[in-house]
Write a protein that holds these residues in place. Structure first.
Motif, PDB file in Angstrom:
ATOM      1  N   GLN A   1       4.852  -3.527  -6.876  1.00 21.47           N
ATOM      2  CA  GLN A   1       3.667  -2.682  -6.754  1.00 21.47           C
ATOM      3  C   GLN A   1       3.300  -2.058  -8.105  1.00 21.47           C
ATOM      4  N   LYS A   2       4.303  -1.628  -8.854  1.00 19.93           N
ATOM      5  CA  LYS A   2       4.068  -0.962 -10.139  1.00 19.93           C
ATOM      6  C   LYS A   2       3.348  -1.867 -11.127  1.00 19.93           C
TER       7      LYS A   2
ATOM      8  N   TRP B   1       4.110  -1.142   3.510  1.00 19.20           N
ATOM      9  CA  TRP B   1       3.735   0.253   3.236  1.00 19.20           C
ATOM     10  C   TRP B   1       4.933   0.967   2.626  1.00 19.20           C
ATOM     11  N   VAL B   2       4.764   1.492   1.422  1.00 22.92           N
ATOM     12  CA  VAL B   2       5.818   2.281   0.780  1.00 22.92           C
ATOM     13  C   VAL B   2       5.818   3.644   1.458  1.00 22.92           C
ATOM     14  N   ASN B   3       6.633   3.758   2.483  1.00 20.83           N
ATOM     15  CA  ASN B   3       6.638   4.922   3.377  1.00 20.83           C
ATOM     16  C   ASN B   3       7.554   6.004   2.791  1.00 20.83           C
ATOM     17  N   LYS B   4       6.964   6.923   2.051  1.00 21.96           N
ATOM     18  CA  LYS B   4       7.753   7.938   1.341  1.00 21.96           C
ATOM     19  C   LYS B   4       8.418   8.929   2.291  1.00 21.96           C
TER      20      LYS B   4
ATOM     21  N   VAL C   1       0.835  -1.206   0.000  1.00 23.65           N
ATOM     22  CA  VAL C   1       0.000   0.000   0.000  1.00 23.65           C
ATOM     23  C   VAL C   1       0.867   1.252   0.000  1.00 23.65           C
ATOM     24  N   ASP C   2       0.237   2.390  -0.329  1.00 27.32           N
ATOM     25  CA  ASP C   2       0.961   3.665  -0.455  1.00 27.32           C
ATOM     26  C   ASP C   2       0.842   4.569   0.766  1.00 27.32           C
ATOM     27  N   THR C   3      -0.213   4.375   1.569  1.00 29.11           N
ATOM     28  CA  THR C   3      -0.474   5.322   2.655  1.00 29.11           C
ATOM     29  C   THR C   3      -0.674   4.612   3.992  1.00 29.11           C
TER      30      THR C   3
ATOM     31  N   LYS D   1       8.732  -1.749  -4.822  1.00 29.84           N
ATOM     32  CA  LYS D   1       8.170  -0.754  -5.737  1.00 29.84           C
ATOM     33  C   LYS D   1       7.914  -1.351  -7.106  1.00 29.84           C
TER      34      LYS D   1
ATOM     35  N   GLU E   1      -4.262   3.361   4.615  1.00 27.93           N
ATOM     36  CA  GLU E   1      -4.608   2.035   4.098  1.00 27.93           C
ATOM     37  C   GLU E   1      -4.225   0.934   5.075  1.00 27.93           C
TER      38      GLU E   1
ATOM     39  N   TYR F   1       0.833  -5.699   5.985  1.00 27.62           N
ATOM     40  CA  TYR F   1       1.080  -4.733   4.926  1.00 27.62           C
ATOM     41  C   TYR F   1       2.571  -4.488   4.711  1.00 27.62           C
TER      42      TYR F   1
END
Length: 296
Positions: free
Chosen positions: A218-219, A177-180, A161-163, A215, A166, A175
């Motif tokens: 996910q892409k 989580w792509v923690n930017k 997930v991105d956020t 990533k 979520e 999860y």
């Protein structure tokens, strides 16, 4: 294509009461699904309601039908739960048999550990590196988490997930989580074997290869979740693991390598969610952590 939903015994009085018990206990979806599957297996074996089956008939039928002792234990658990529904029926004999079986499980495990010859950790690490080099990112992610976070099969059922929002949507799921903001992958485990004891586990993974692999998966949206059926996750993980050894044997490779390193064994215990005594006894570690002068 998803498997068709099993609707056998829907509307059956005993099964309806059993479903209500599961709902009242607020079990995680994966656990509830496993309970229902085991219930159906018992009914198919007995060819009548579980509560209409005598205790000795129930456990003897299960032992004859199933070779895998862990499956036997799971079915006995269901029989006990069903006989605990109102009005409660006697179930001491089933509990006694389950206890006796546990001794067999422990002894079998100790013997298996004592005679099993496994590869060296360096070979395992080389395998994980090769997955990255070959662009097998899904397999790399799975084996990276088993190698460095010592997780079980169920822990590898997760969504990417991105956020953060979520990750809060369902506290019974895991999860990545792509923690930017932190420039990392936050690995959140809500659903794992000992979650009721240790609670949620969360780790920020800053390994560059791991971040890129996540990533990429996910892409292209092809890799995760691996499957939605808890009963199949072990099959998939075994096929993706080093030498197809499976999660348990891969952990044995790691523990055997670090058997005299108290700090590392403690890390494995904390990350996996298993107390050190159980970890050492279950994986046949001949090491006395209480007599180690460099323990802290």
């Amino acid at each position: 294509m998803p498997r068709p939903k099993d609707t056998s015994y829907t509307g059956d009085p005993e099964y309806t009461q059993f479903e209500q018990m599961i709902s009242d206990r607020k079990l995680c979806p994966a656990t509830a699904k496993s309970y229902k599957a085991s219930y159906r297996k018992c009914r198919n074996l007995f060819q009548k309601p579980i509560r209409d089956t005598a205790e000795d008939t129930a456990w003897k039928t299960i032992r004859v039908a199933e070779e895998n002792i862990n499956t036997v234990q799971a079915l006995l658990n269901i029989c006990i739960l069903v006989r605990q529904l109102e009005p409660v029926m006697p179930h001491d004999e089933l509990i006694e048999q389950r206890t006796l079986n546990k001794q067999d499980v422990d002894e079998h495990l100790k013997q298996a550990n004592a005679f099993k010859t496994l590869p060296e950790l360096s070979e395992y690490d080389a395998f994980v590196d090769s997955l990255w080099s070959e662009g097998k990112y899904r397999e790399y992610i799975i084996n990276f988490l088993m190698r460095h976070y010592y997780v079980r099969n169920q822990d590898l059922m997760f969504d990417i997930v991105d956020t953060k929002t979520e990750t809060l949507a369902d506290r019974c799921k895991n999860y990545l989580w792509v923690n930017k903001s932190k420039k990392c992958i936050t690995y959140i485990r809500n659903l794992y074997k000992t979650a009721k004891i240790y609670g949620q586990k969360s780790y920020d993974i800053k390994n560059e290869r791991f971040i890129r692999a996540v990533k990429c998966c996910q892409k292209y949206m092809y890799a995760f979740p691996i499957c939605d059926d808890p009963s199949l996750i072990g099959y998939h993980i075994k096929n993706m693991s080093f030498n197809k050894l499976g999660e348990g044997n891969c952990l044995k490779i790691i523990i055997n390598h670090y058997r005299d390193n108290y700090v590392k064994i403690k890390e494995i215990s904390q990350r996996r969610g298993t107390d050190m005594k159980t970890l050492m006894e279950s994986y046949n570690i001949n090491y006395n952590m209480f007599n180690d002068t460099n323990s802290e």
